[in-house]
Design an enzyme around this catalytic site. Structure first.
Site, short mmCIF file in Angstrom:
data_model
loop_
_atom_site.label_atom_id
_atom_site.label_comp_id
_atom_site.label_asym_id
_atom_site.label_seq_id
_atom_site.Cartn_x
_atom_site.Cartn_y
_atom_site.Cartn_z
N ASP A 87 -0.59 2.84 -10.95
CA ASP A 87 0.01 2.05 -9.87
C ASP A 87 0.16 0.58 -10.25
O ASP A 87 1.15 -0.06 -9.88
CB ASP A 87 -0.85 2.13 -8.59
CG ASP A 87 -0.47 3.32 -7.72
OD1 ASP A 87 0.36 4.13 -8.16
OD2 ASP A 87 -1.01 3.42 -6.61
N HIS A 129 -0.74 -4.94 -0.08
CA HIS A 129 -1.90 -4.10 -0.42
C HIS A 129 -2.95 -4.85 -1.25
O HIS A 129 -4.08 -4.35 -1.38
CB HIS A 129 -1.47 -2.87 -1.22
CG HIS A 129 -0.61 -1.92 -0.46
ND1 HIS A 129 -0.98 -1.38 0.74
CD2 HIS A 129 0.63 -1.40 -0.73
CE1 HIS A 129 -0.02 -0.57 1.18
NE2 HIS A 129 0.97 -0.57 0.31
N GLY A 137 -1.67 -0.65 -4.95
CA GLY A 137 -0.33 -0.32 -4.45
C GLY A 137 0.77 -1.23 -4.96
O GLY A 137 1.63 -1.67 -4.19
N ASP A 165 6.52 -1.90 6.90
CA ASP A 165 6.53 -1.07 5.69
C ASP A 165 6.01 0.34 6.05
O ASP A 165 5.24 0.50 6.99
CB ASP A 165 5.58 -1.72 4.68
CG ASP A 165 5.69 -1.19 3.27
OD1 ASP A 165 6.31 -1.86 2.43
OD2 ASP A 165 5.12 -0.11 3.00
N HIS A 167 3.91 1.99 4.47
CA HIS A 167 2.48 2.05 4.17
C HIS A 167 1.71 1.06 5.04
O HIS A 167 2.22 -0.01 5.37
CB HIS A 167 2.24 1.72 2.69
CG HIS A 167 2.95 2.62 1.72
ND1 HIS A 167 4.19 2.30 1.19
CD2 HIS A 167 2.61 3.83 1.23
CE1 HIS A 167 4.57 3.30 0.38
NE2 HIS A 167 3.63 4.24 0.40
ZN LIG Z 1 5.21 0.49 1.16
#
Ligand SMILES: [Zn+2]
Length: 390
Positions: A87, A129, A137, A165, A167
């Site tokens: 990631d 993140h 992330g 978003d 997430h």
């Molecule tokens: Zn996202």
């Protein structure tokens, strides 16, 4: 005074996690080219950011972590701090590139705080993140959290952060989980089904800041109408009650139905509707003060450039009609680099952004999320979770 500021410099393209990584800076380049081709940026000066200094990064990151990021490109294989993973791969000059992202969001915040602009947009930001001590992330430094911390020092003591978003905005929530001056609101795909696995409605804040974190975990396949229904059932009431002096929004577009990394089913039209709602919210509650940043979005050619062109246009009050054809100069350019790409024809997906307000007696999966969130946080703000008028 221009009422809106656009922060951009092609140096921001240096935040590049490498060949094959989904967080590809081409999405930023193609967005700026599309916004330019459509005339959205006509007569709009682009503000060139400077790299954020350590003093600002220390607001939300530890000294150990900063040193690890600085050293990572020269270090061995076991760097720790979430670095060197699939990631968050290590790339050359990652400290400088990530610091420039922070500097770009800070510049937008500064323009608003100094009265040089009422609104500001930075599509290169939104690295929500990143945690105090680790990358996560695709995010190295948390520009959103640094800018909010800086705004707190400028005398803003009620700041609303709304994260659209797909997430959960976990890094920003974590930075202010015990700070009653910052209301963090995140609407995202349910954590059972998606990274980072947090963002349940029961996460509401701690240490006297209960109610300052708000989470709306939406079921996979939620469409524009469901998303907008949930937004209206939760966000305006809380933000109006909180009375923030400024609205900060993370506008990731990985909630799109074609996004390869997630499973919500919004359209570009839904994204455009969201931006218009956020603008109206700022006009109503914060005297127009609105700092908008980008975020996720991994359908690089067909989705991100159109959605974020709508974002920039909305911030500038240069709204683009959804039926506007994509300019040939832009599609030709995309075909030069991706000859087989099937591009849409217009700035619309033909999405239906009509929705019915919550409280009409329905009880589908979106409504369950709405109810859980309202019951978790509305009483902490003196609002009635079961009364649709609140
Ligand atoms: Zn996202």
């Amino acid at each position: 005074m221009s009422p809106s500021a656009v922060v951009w410099d092609s140096a921001l393209l240096a935040y590049d996690m490498g060949e094959g990584h989904p967080f590809n800076p081409v999405r930023l380049h193609l967005t700026m080219r599309l916004a330019t081709a459509l005339g959205v940026l006509d007569d709009v000066p682009l503000l060139c950011p400077e790299t954020a200094g350590a003093g600002d990064l220390y607001r939300v990151h530890s000294a150990d972590y900063l040193e690890a990021v600085r050293q990572a490109p020269m270090a061995g294989w076991d760097v720790g701090h979430g670095l060197g993973t699939d990631d968050n791969p290590i790339f050359a000059d990652m400290h400088d590139a990530a610091s420039l992202v922070v500097g770009s969001t800070l510049l937008g915040a500064r323009c608003i705080a100094e009265g040089r602009a009422q609104r500001a947009v930075n599509i290169a930001g939104g690295h929500h993140h990143a945690m105090r001590d680790r990358a996560a992330g695709f995010c190295v430094y948390n520009d959103c959290a640094v800018a909010i911390s800086w705004l707190l020092d400028q005398g803003y003591d009620r700041i609303a952060y709304v994260d659209t978003d797909v997430h959960h905005g976990d890094g920003v929530q974590s930075a202010f989980f015990g700070d009653p001056r910052v209301l963090t609101v995140s609407l995202h795909q349910h954590p059972f089904t998606l990274f980072p696995g947090t963002g349940y409605s029961a996460e509401v804040g701690v240490d006297g800041a209960e109610g300052s974190a708000v989470n709306v975990p939406l079921p996979p396949a939620t469409k524009d109408a469901g998303w907008l229904r949930a937004f209206h059932a939760v966000v305006p009431s809380l933000v109006e009650e909180f009375r923030p002096q400024i609205l900060v929004t993370q506008c990731g577009v990985d909630s799109h139905e074609e996004d390869p990394l997630a499973d919500l089913s919004l359209t570009v039209d839904g994204h455009r509707a969201i931006y218009r709602e956020l603008r109206a919210l700022a006009d109503r509650v914060t005297e127009g003060r609105w700092l908008a940043v980008g975020g996720g979005g991994y359908q690089l050619l067909r989705v991100v450039p159109r959605s974020w062109t709508h974002l920039i246009a909305t911030v500038l009050d240069h709204d683009v009609d959804p039926d506007t054809p994509l300019p040939a100069e832009w599609t030709d350019m995309v075909h030069d680099v991706a000859p087989s790409a099937e591009l849409p024809l217009t700035m619309s997906d033909g999405g239906d952004t009509g929705y019915s307000p919550w409280g009409d007696g329905m009880d589908d999966a979106v409504d369950i999320a709405v109810r859980d969130t309202r019951r978790a946080v509305f009483p902490l703000h003196g609002l009635d979770p079961d009364d649709p008028r609140d």
